[in-house]
Design a protein around this motif. Sequence first.
Motif, short mmCIF file in Angstrom:
data_model
loop_
_atom_site.label_atom_id
_atom_site.label_comp_id
_atom_site.label_asym_id
_atom_site.label_seq_id
_atom_site.Cartn_x
_atom_site.Cartn_y
_atom_site.Cartn_z
N ASN C 236 -64.95 -15.04 -8.72
CA ASN C 236 -66.31 -15.00 -8.20
C ASN C 236 -67.27 -15.33 -9.34
O ASN C 236 -67.63 -14.47 -10.14
CB ASN C 236 -66.63 -13.63 -7.62
CG ASN C 236 -66.13 -13.47 -6.20
OD1 ASN C 236 -66.69 -14.04 -5.26
ND2 ASN C 236 -65.06 -12.74 -6.05
N THR C 238 -70.42 -16.16 -9.08
CA THR C 238 -71.56 -15.32 -8.74
C THR C 238 -71.13 -14.56 -7.49
O THR C 238 -70.10 -14.87 -6.90
CB THR C 238 -72.81 -16.17 -8.43
OG1 THR C 238 -72.56 -16.87 -7.19
CG2 THR C 238 -73.11 -17.17 -9.54
N GLU C 240 -72.14 -15.00 -4.68
CA GLU C 240 -72.13 -15.95 -3.56
C GLU C 240 -71.00 -16.97 -3.67
O GLU C 240 -70.52 -17.47 -2.67
CB GLU C 240 -73.46 -16.72 -3.50
CG GLU C 240 -74.66 -15.90 -3.10
CD GLU C 240 -75.19 -15.07 -4.25
OE1 GLU C 240 -74.97 -15.45 -5.42
OE2 GLU C 240 -75.80 -14.00 -4.00
N LEU C 241 -70.63 -17.30 -4.90
CA LEU C 241 -69.70 -18.42 -5.10
C LEU C 241 -68.33 -17.94 -5.58
O LEU C 241 -68.21 -17.31 -6.63
CB LEU C 241 -70.28 -19.40 -6.14
CG LEU C 241 -69.38 -20.58 -6.49
CD1 LEU C 241 -69.14 -21.48 -5.28
CD2 LEU C 241 -69.98 -21.39 -7.64
N LYS C 242 -67.32 -18.29 -4.82
CA LYS C 242 -65.94 -17.95 -5.18
C LYS C 242 -65.15 -19.25 -5.31
O LYS C 242 -65.19 -20.11 -4.42
CB LYS C 242 -65.34 -17.11 -4.05
CG LYS C 242 -63.96 -16.57 -4.29
CD LYS C 242 -63.42 -16.00 -2.97
CE LYS C 242 -62.36 -14.95 -3.19
NZ LYS C 242 -62.00 -14.29 -1.93
N ASN C 275 -65.72 -21.15 -1.83
CA ASN C 275 -66.44 -20.53 -0.70
C ASN C 275 -67.83 -20.20 -1.22
O ASN C 275 -67.97 -19.58 -2.28
CB ASN C 275 -65.76 -19.22 -0.26
CG ASN C 275 -64.40 -19.42 0.41
OD1 ASN C 275 -63.69 -18.46 0.65
ND2 ASN C 275 -64.04 -20.67 0.69
N TYR C 276 -68.86 -20.57 -0.46
CA TYR C 276 -70.21 -20.27 -0.90
C TYR C 276 -70.95 -19.59 0.25
O TYR C 276 -71.07 -20.15 1.35
CB TYR C 276 -70.94 -21.56 -1.31
CG TYR C 276 -72.29 -21.28 -1.92
CD1 TYR C 276 -72.39 -20.70 -3.20
CD2 TYR C 276 -73.46 -21.55 -1.21
CE1 TYR C 276 -73.62 -20.43 -3.76
CE2 TYR C 276 -74.71 -21.29 -1.77
CZ TYR C 276 -74.78 -20.72 -3.05
OH TYR C 276 -76.00 -20.44 -3.60
N THR C 277 -71.44 -18.38 -0.01
CA THR C 277 -72.10 -17.58 1.03
C THR C 277 -73.61 -17.71 0.91
O THR C 277 -74.16 -17.59 -0.19
CB THR C 277 -71.70 -16.10 0.85
OG1 THR C 277 -70.28 -16.02 0.86
CG2 THR C 277 -72.28 -15.24 1.96
N MET C 278 -74.26 -17.99 2.04
CA MET C 278 -75.72 -18.07 2.07
C MET C 278 -76.21 -17.22 3.22
O MET C 278 -76.30 -17.69 4.35
CB MET C 278 -76.17 -19.51 2.31
CG MET C 278 -75.68 -20.49 1.27
SD MET C 278 -76.10 -22.20 1.78
CE MET C 278 -75.21 -22.30 3.34
N LYS C 282 -71.63 -19.46 5.58
CA LYS C 282 -70.63 -19.57 4.54
C LYS C 282 -70.06 -20.99 4.57
O LYS C 282 -69.69 -21.48 5.64
CB LYS C 282 -69.51 -18.56 4.82
CG LYS C 282 -68.52 -18.40 3.69
CD LYS C 282 -67.48 -17.35 4.08
CE LYS C 282 -66.64 -16.93 2.90
NZ LYS C 282 -65.69 -15.86 3.29
#
Lengths: 348, 348, 348
Positions: C236, C238, C240-242, C275-278, C282
């Motif tokens: 991870n 951040t 948000e970003l894996k 994977n990026y979560t917003m 996602k």
Amino acid sequence: MKKSLMAVALVGAFAGVAHAQTAVQIYGTIDAGLQKRSNQTLSIGKRASNTLGFKGTEDLGNGLKALFQLEIRYEPDTGTNESGGRPLFQGQSRVGLQGDFGMVRIGRGLTPYQETVGAFEPFHALPHQAGFYTDLAVAGYTSAPLDPSVNSNNRWANAFWYNSPVVNGFQVNTAIATKENNGGPAIGTQYPVGAQASANPFSATATYNNGPAAVMLGYERNAVESKVMSIGATFNVTPELKLLALATRHKQDNIRFTLPAGSGPRTKAWVLGANYTMGPGKILAGYGRKEPDNSFETKQMSLGYEYSLSKRTYVYADASRKDGPQTQATRNVDAKINFYTIGVNHSF
Amino acid sequence: MKKSLMAVALVGAFAGVAHAQTAVQIYGTIDAGLQKRSNQTLSIGKRASNTLGFKGTEDLGNGLKALFQLEIRYEPDTGTNESGGRPLFQGQSRVGLQGDFGMVRIGRGLTPYQETVGAFEPFHALPHQAGFYTDLAVAGYTSAPLDPSVNSNNRWANAFWYNSPVVNGFQVNTAIATKENNGGPAIGTQYPVGAQASANPFSATATYNNGPAAVMLGYERNAVESKVMSIGATFNVTPELKLLALATRHKQDNIRFTLPAGSGPRTKAWVLGANYTMGPGKILAGYGRKEPDNSFETKQMSLGYEYSLSKRTYVYADASRKDGPQTQATRNVDAKINFYTIGVNHSF
Amino acid sequence: MKKSLMAVALVGAFAGVAHAQTAVQIYGTIDAGLQKRSNQTLSIGKRASNTLGFKGTEDLGNGLKALFQLEIRYEPDTGTNESGGRPLFQGQSRVGLQGDFGMVRIGRGLTPYQETVGAFEPFHALPHQAGFYTDLAVAGYTSAPLDPSVNSNNRWANAFWYNSPVVNGFQVNTAIATKENNGGPAIGTQYPVGAQASANPFSATATYNNGPAAVMLGYERNAVESKVMSIGATFNVTPELKLLALATRHKQDNIRFTLPAGSGPRTKAWVLGANYTMGPGKILAGYGRKEPDNSFETKQMSLGYEYSLSKRTYVYADASRKDGPQTQATRNVDAKINFYTIGVNHSF
């Protein structure tokens, strides 16, 4: 953080679903009785479809709900899946969203045409030989000619449904299916084994209900481009007495295959009926005819009685006489078949 | 009234079943362990039948109840339906009424003969090779010779059950089946594929229980008119020690077909056993013989131990030796088979 | 005591399971959407596996728990069991014990190798054509070559599982299966129909997770002694970003059968993803290659988007391009396949 990925996964598998018991509703029906049909041995069978279902809704906010429904169908006399070989969730397997716009669903289920027609024949859509639902009400039409032959005739796999909200008593219900082959047998030369639909199956009904009276218009086109159209009406003369009328036209003249024996390119059918409620008892009566072009007509007369032991359990007795071709087995035989049944229906 | 018929139907489909969660009980068993049988590889299998069931009752007033039970059977080692191809609700699928008169049910389930016999052999009706239930206890009799061959041998489809109330320790249990063919293979020349029963299958038991002692008499006639009769008794010598005895006669001399190899027109069998409880532990012990006329006899000796980890979970270990023809595969081979198993049984 | 044995049994059958509703949890997923694949008609299908499961635990005291899980898999577009013919409890059917020592289970389920690999590819183990899970992530390896051909490739029947507790972020997961034949077809000349495994299938993974980063090592040997080994990591960058990375080696050179066309004795594969979560959205992105010795390579690039309508419901859209042999049907054809889907996923 001391937990590994796998630990999280395993804990989730056994602990993270406390919501499940509130989210899933289990429901169903079990209906079994004695049946006697001309020239056949006394048998045990069903009158209504037998279901064991799982369903639920989730509130998404802003009036929007997610919903799903999975419905097993089975035969109580033998314990098998419906008809011995139908899909596990023969009743339906659909997921969708419901809101002010109406309801959209995707998956497998009854077509809007078949679902609506069932409300306008006097034996409340029973698939039973004493009822009119599967034959005369739809003039011998099948919704799924390219499905495996054991499948039922009134459902679509691979389809998308839209039901409008009810506005001033009006509602519209539609579905469209993909052209996917569903593993059925060859139908004539145009549709060999593995054939896809030659047009997207489409189904639509419009209903209007002002309280005592209801009317409907229904249309459907199946994967081999047969078409069916129905008009129906119900009227509550008194709170106890309801009259029902249904007329159907089935057209299969644009299909390049040999018509099944006992059917014609166009078939007309009509059913008249009445339901009369007397306290916990209810009388169901109906008469109908199916008239294919160039072939034998079928007449059916049925009388039924239901007596409620409670809100969820009733016993029933039916007598029916069918004169004419009526099933694959008796096609081309102008047979008169008497049919009697008594049994019990329990909902849960 | 602004709602159309269809709207009512659709709302009903998603909102009208708040009662469901209280009406349906989910229950079951999962039993799996390691098994070693002479001349076979170590395998994973079951000792008890594995079930996932749905059942419920509805109070109808005046001491009357409606009831239903639907019971999935499965194999935990492979995840399939029982034996890979049995009906979905192999356990049972029945609906009925219960009251002061007793209980009536219709559908598919264990015959009264088979259900009662199971309470009089020392391995509590386990279908397992270490138990006596499916072979010696019934002298090789099958309740369902005209059923599909994958089906179990102790159930009837298309039947009607009556269980009396218990009066002064006495109870009577009966069932009668229709003559309907259930899709089984040909049995000799008298019963070709699709043949109906030549007589209505009939089963009855009478039991008496005065607390420490219980006795039973059982009789059954199947669809090909084979007959079986059993007498059994149990006696609690002390609260910890229960002795069991069972004797059975199986007669298939009135059937016009070639008898299966390894069986005779008449077969005698008996089983003696004991259960001994020691706190959370329980010892099961049994010895039995099956003696067909004009054929090889079978002897079986079994010893089992169950240890309860809780009210719903126990572990077990069994050792068994069977000497003689015992399954279709080993008929005519006078084989001595040793059988060992350890495993876990969890109810829910 | 006035009750007979049978009375006790029958009362037990309908009254003694008040605990059931608290013991059994019902859970599941329904996922359906529209799919378009190059050279195929528009279809309705699934993206995630569809489940209807039953599970529960029982506290045995001293930190010990008994647990079971039975998981139906199905196709929502047709209502059938998964792929039309897989076992009823295709998801899993296992019983076990959990305590300070970890967890032991017996029955049928995902192998530890397959379960762990799924956490290290960017489409969270979706069996879907846009994901990497069933092909590139495992370099074309199958866990169950001797199972019936309709069965899935990542499960074992007749097996025993052990999952260690998580200690300082470390966990070990293993399983071993018996050599039992599970009814599969012949594989080359060494494994005819009914053949048993030539060695006990064995699977093991080790994982380490320190919060932002996780790594795994996985190894498995199947019933025909093919071997697979994977190394994977997630990080991870951040919240948000894996980022995810996975490399796999599949070796089938010790098997005396003709290799399937399009595969070599050794196959290398790797998958990189993010994977990026917003907020509720996602993005899933991945690229991978599979390179068999002496055969065509496969390249795949996929992009997905998931938008959560709630905790239990999300909608999704995927686009994927696969270049090279990828399924039995397209082996030896160096085809470029574009694949698009939109749909909805609802958990309950």
